[in-house]
Design a protein around this motif. Structure first.
Motif, mmCIF file in Angstrom:
data_model
loop_
_atom_site.group_PDB
_atom_site.id
_atom_site.type_symbol
_atom_site.label_atom_id
_atom_site.label_comp_id
_atom_site.label_asym_id
_atom_site.label_seq_id
_atom_site.Cartn_x
_atom_site.Cartn_y
_atom_site.Cartn_z
ATOM 1 N N TYR A 42 55.313 85.657 -44.855
ATOM 2 C CA TYR A 42 54.704 86.932 -45.226
ATOM 3 C C TYR A 42 55.833 87.926 -45.465
ATOM 4 C CZ TYR A 42 51.183 90.636 -45.305
ATOM 5 O OH TYR A 42 50.360 91.672 -45.677
ATOM 6 N N ILE A 76 46.916 87.518 -44.197
ATOM 7 C CA ILE A 76 48.105 87.824 -43.395
ATOM 8 C C ILE A 76 48.393 86.631 -42.494
ATOM 9 C CG2 ILE A 76 49.096 89.315 -41.623
ATOM 10 C CD1 ILE A 76 47.338 91.577 -42.697
ATOM 11 N N PRO A 101 54.117 92.180 -41.578
ATOM 12 C CA PRO A 101 52.688 92.133 -41.232
ATOM 13 C C PRO A 101 52.116 93.481 -40.792
ATOM 14 C CG PRO A 101 53.807 90.239 -40.296
ATOM 15 C CD PRO A 101 54.867 91.144 -40.842
ATOM 16 N N GLY A 131 53.207 92.765 -47.650
ATOM 17 C CA GLY A 131 52.761 93.857 -46.791
ATOM 18 C C GLY A 131 52.499 95.130 -47.570
ATOM 19 N N PRO A 191 51.809 84.844 -40.104
ATOM 20 C CA PRO A 191 53.168 85.112 -39.620
ATOM 21 C C PRO A 191 54.248 84.363 -40.412
ATOM 22 C CG PRO A 191 51.876 83.913 -37.981
ATOM 23 C CD PRO A 191 50.979 84.202 -39.120
#
Length: 159
Positions: free
Chosen positions: A83, A78, A10, A88, A80
């Motif tokens: 991801y 985005i 992230p 990213g 948690p």
């Protein structure tokens, strides 16, 4: 891939969102300031042309909107959970492409706007040429926006 590398993913997405907005706004600010100096200088001699000469300032301001669009697209994608580093990096490259293209376009718009409005005050026939140059400079940022959208859409594609 290790769990710790996924925890850092992230960060790259957020850096992409920040890069898009910060660099685009830097270009918009430079273009606005540089063109504004030319307008102020020209306005002393020909105050009736000030409103006609505001075009470069408006075009520079649009660059910040391009960065805002990409930053919102990135930040809304985005999460948690699930991801990955691929996501990213896709978001980072998306933000950098839009942001740096906006910075370059802002510099071009500022330089052309400054010289163009001063020249237009002395020779009104130069107005159309100035507008054409400004359009091509703005197109550079539009290319960055388009590539940014394409790159951002690649995030989430790796399964």
């Amino acid at each position: 891939m290790s769990e710790s590398s996924q925890d850092t993913a992230p960060f790259f997405g957020f850096m992409g969102a920040a890069s898009a907005l910060v660099f685009s706004c830097m270009g918009a600010a430079y273009g606005t300031a540089k063109s504004g100096v030319g307008i102020a200088s020209m306005g002393v001699m020909r105050p009736e042309l000030v409103m006609k000469s505001i075009v470069p300032v408006v075009m520079a301001g649009v660059l910040g909107i391009y960065g805002l669009i990409i930053a919102v697209i990135i930040s809304t994608n985005i999460s948690p959970a699930k991801y990955t580093l691929f996501d990213g990096f896709a978001h980072l490259s998306s933000g950098l492409s839009c942001g740096l293209a906006g910075l370059a376009a802002g510099m071009a718009i500022g330089i052309v706007g400054d010289a163009g409005v001063r020249a237009n005050a002395q020779q009104p026939k130069l107005f159309v040429g100035m507008i054409l140059i400004l359009i091509f400079a703005e197109a550079l940022a539009l290319y960055g926006l388009i590539v940014g959208i394409i790159l951002s859409s690649k995030a989430g594609a790796a399964a």
